[in-house]
Scaffold this active site. Structure first.
Site, PDB file in Angstrom:
ATOM      1  N   ILE A  16       0.845  -1.201   0.000  1.00 38.95           N
ATOM      2  CA  ILE A  16       0.000   0.000   0.000  1.00 38.95           C
ATOM      3  C   ILE A  16       0.876   1.245   0.000  1.00 38.95           C
ATOM      4  O   ILE A  16       0.629   2.196  -0.754  1.00 38.95           O
ATOM      5  CB  ILE A  16      -0.965  -0.002   1.203  1.00 38.95           C
ATOM      6  CG1 ILE A  16      -1.947  -1.174   1.110  1.00 38.95           C
ATOM      7  CG2 ILE A  16      -1.744   1.318   1.271  1.00 38.95           C
ATOM      8  CD1 ILE A  16      -2.818  -1.363   2.340  1.00 38.95           C
ATOM      9  N   GLY A  17       1.918   1.240   0.833  1.00 41.52           N
ATOM     10  CA  GLY A  17       2.836   2.377   0.870  1.00 41.52           C
ATOM     11  C   GLY A  17       3.421   2.679  -0.498  1.00 41.52           C
ATOM     12  O   GLY A  17       3.485   3.842  -0.923  1.00 41.52           O
ATOM     13  N   ASN A 107      -1.244  -5.713  17.320  1.00 42.13           N
ATOM     14  CA  ASN A 107      -1.395  -4.371  16.769  1.00 42.13           C
ATOM     15  C   ASN A 107      -1.562  -3.317  17.851  1.00 42.13           C
ATOM     16  O   ASN A 107      -1.157  -2.166  17.669  1.00 42.13           O
ATOM     17  CB  ASN A 107      -2.545  -4.338  15.770  1.00 42.13           C
ATOM     18  CG  ASN A 107      -2.116  -4.886  14.428  1.00 42.13           C
ATOM     19  OD1 ASN A 107      -1.248  -4.333  13.775  1.00 42.13           O
ATOM     20  ND2 ASN A 107      -2.689  -6.005  14.025  1.00 42.13           N
ATOM     21  N   VAL A 131      -4.903   3.165   8.327  1.00 41.32           N
ATOM     22  CA  VAL A 131      -5.236   2.246   7.236  1.00 41.32           C
ATOM     23  C   VAL A 131      -5.011   0.800   7.678  1.00 41.32           C
ATOM     24  O   VAL A 131      -5.754  -0.102   7.301  1.00 41.32           O
ATOM     25  CB  VAL A 131      -4.386   2.570   5.985  1.00 41.32           C
ATOM     26  CG1 VAL A 131      -4.660   1.576   4.854  1.00 41.32           C
ATOM     27  CG2 VAL A 131      -4.641   4.003   5.517  1.00 41.32           C
ATOM     28  N   GLY A 132      -3.977   0.580   8.490  1.00 41.74           N
ATOM     29  CA  GLY A 132      -3.621  -0.770   8.932  1.00 41.74           C
ATOM     30  C   GLY A 132      -4.723  -1.405   9.761  1.00 41.74           C
ATOM     31  O   GLY A 132      -5.275  -0.776  10.666  1.00 41.74           O
ATOM     32  N   HIS A 189     -14.524  -1.282   9.736  1.00 40.96           N
ATOM     33  CA  HIS A 189     -13.931  -1.740   8.474  1.00 40.96           C
ATOM     34  C   HIS A 189     -13.642  -3.233   8.635  1.00 40.96           C
ATOM     35  O   HIS A 189     -12.547  -3.660   8.991  1.00 40.96           O
ATOM     36  CB  HIS A 189     -12.651  -0.966   8.159  1.00 40.96           C
ATOM     37  CG  HIS A 189     -11.928  -1.528   6.967  1.00 40.96           C
ATOM     38  ND1 HIS A 189     -12.485  -1.556   5.717  1.00 40.96           N
ATOM     39  CD2 HIS A 189     -10.712  -2.100   6.846  1.00 40.96           C
ATOM     40  CE1 HIS A 189     -11.637  -2.124   4.876  1.00 40.96           C
ATOM     41  NE2 HIS A 189     -10.555  -2.470   5.545  1.00 40.96           N
TER      42      HIS A 189
END
Length: 328
Positions: A16-17, A107, A131-132, A189
């Site tokens: 993604i980065g 996380n 986003v993670g 999400h």
């Protein structure tokens, strides 16, 4: 040219980065008149840091006129120093045999540390997008770990779900996505999210007049949107990267530059609207102007919708309870 903006990106050498950084440097997030400094964070291991240096070399080779500088580091205090915006992309992925609660714990450690680093060194008005995954709970952890920053400025990305839902409606209606407005994705999400087109319009006409089909809604539309990430992994062998990066661009651009009165979906700390507990990071319909968002208020919630909203809320409450002891 407008004032320089410092943007921190974690997990900067990940998929993604890699899909995100070049678009930020090209001016797609902050505008074509805003120079940027990219402050990129990666894991403190040799392979990740080497990959990050390779990304930096490619960014140099693009000769972006708006790219005013770059920082590459494994230290959050350096990556977040004076950041105007922080995109927390990096997170621990779920490994084979890993329980969801184990993933939450792993996380929680990452986002507690990153929240504390933001609290210590970022600008006091820093805008944060997580986003993670699990994005809502990770954003909640970071927010709670940064007591000196504005909690309203910690957000989670539901724009990918919003964009996926837009695309499905566009296909069903045979209308361009740009003509569809007032779509909502409520909640987490995760597969419990609730995409809701009850208020949506296409060319100004209510969509429920064109798609008055609760069976399609319950059996096709909602499952397709909620399971789209898994379908992409099955097809591609890898998780969504370019579409996730695109959604992050959309989220930050609209937050910073304004949505021009259009409804968008953002995961934001609840103010108590719709019975969602205050402070819980939850997907809501919002409008944005002058760098701030406002939750769209007083929409009627029917029985069908309440069932879905209650389900996604219950999941978020369970996630929050499982990490509560880490935030005391």
């Amino acid at each position: 040219m407008k004032a320089l903006v410092r943007v921190a990106v974690t997990g900067a050498a990940g998929q993604i980065g890699y899909s995100l950084l070049f678009r930020i440097a090209a001016g797609e997030m902050f505008g074509k008149d805003r120079p940027v400094i990219l402050q990129m964070l990666e894991l403190p291991d040799e392979k990740a840091q080497a990959a990050l240096k390779g990304v930096m070399m490619e960014l140099e080779d693009c000769a972006f006129p708006l790219l005013a500088g770059m920082v590459v580091t494994d230290n959050p205090d350096i990556a977040f120093k004076d950041a105007d915006a922080a995109l927390l992309v990096g997170s621990r992925p779920r490994g084979p045999g890993m329980e969801r609660k184990d993933l939450l714990m792993e996380n929680a450690k990452i986002f507690t540390a990153q929240g504390a680093a933001l609290n210590k060194v970022a600008r006091r008005d820093v805008k944060v997008l997580v986003v993670g995954n699990p994005a809502n709970t990770n954003a909640y952890i970071a927010m709670k770990s940064a007591p000196d920053l504005n909690p309203k400025h910690f957000t989670a990305m539901l724009r990918l779900d919003h964009n996926r839902a837009l695309s499905q409606l566009s296909t069903k209606l045979g209308k361009p996505v740009a003509n569809i407005e007032k779509l909502i994705v409520w909640g987490n999400h995760s597969p419990t999210m609730y995409p809701d087109y009850r208020f949506a319009t296409a060319d100004g006409t209510p969509i429920i007049e064109a798609i008055n089909d609760q069976a399609w809604n319950a059996n096709s539309f909602i499952p397709t949107v909620s399971k789209r990430g898994a379908a992409i992994i099955e097809a591609r062998g890898l998780s969504s990267a370019a579409s996730a990066a695109n959604a992050a661009i959309d989220h930050m651009r609209d937050w910073l530059l304004g949505s021009n009165g259009k409804w968008i979906t953002m995961g934001v700390p609840s103010d108590g609207s719709y019975g969602i507990p205050e402070g819980m990071i939850f997907g809501f319909p919002v409008t944005t102007t002058n760098g701030e968002y406002s939750i769209v208020k007083d929409l009627p919630i029917d029985t069908f919708s309440k069932t879905y909203i209650d389900k996604t809320l219950a999941e978020l409450e369970e996630e929050r309870a499982s990490i509560a002891h880490l935030l005391r």
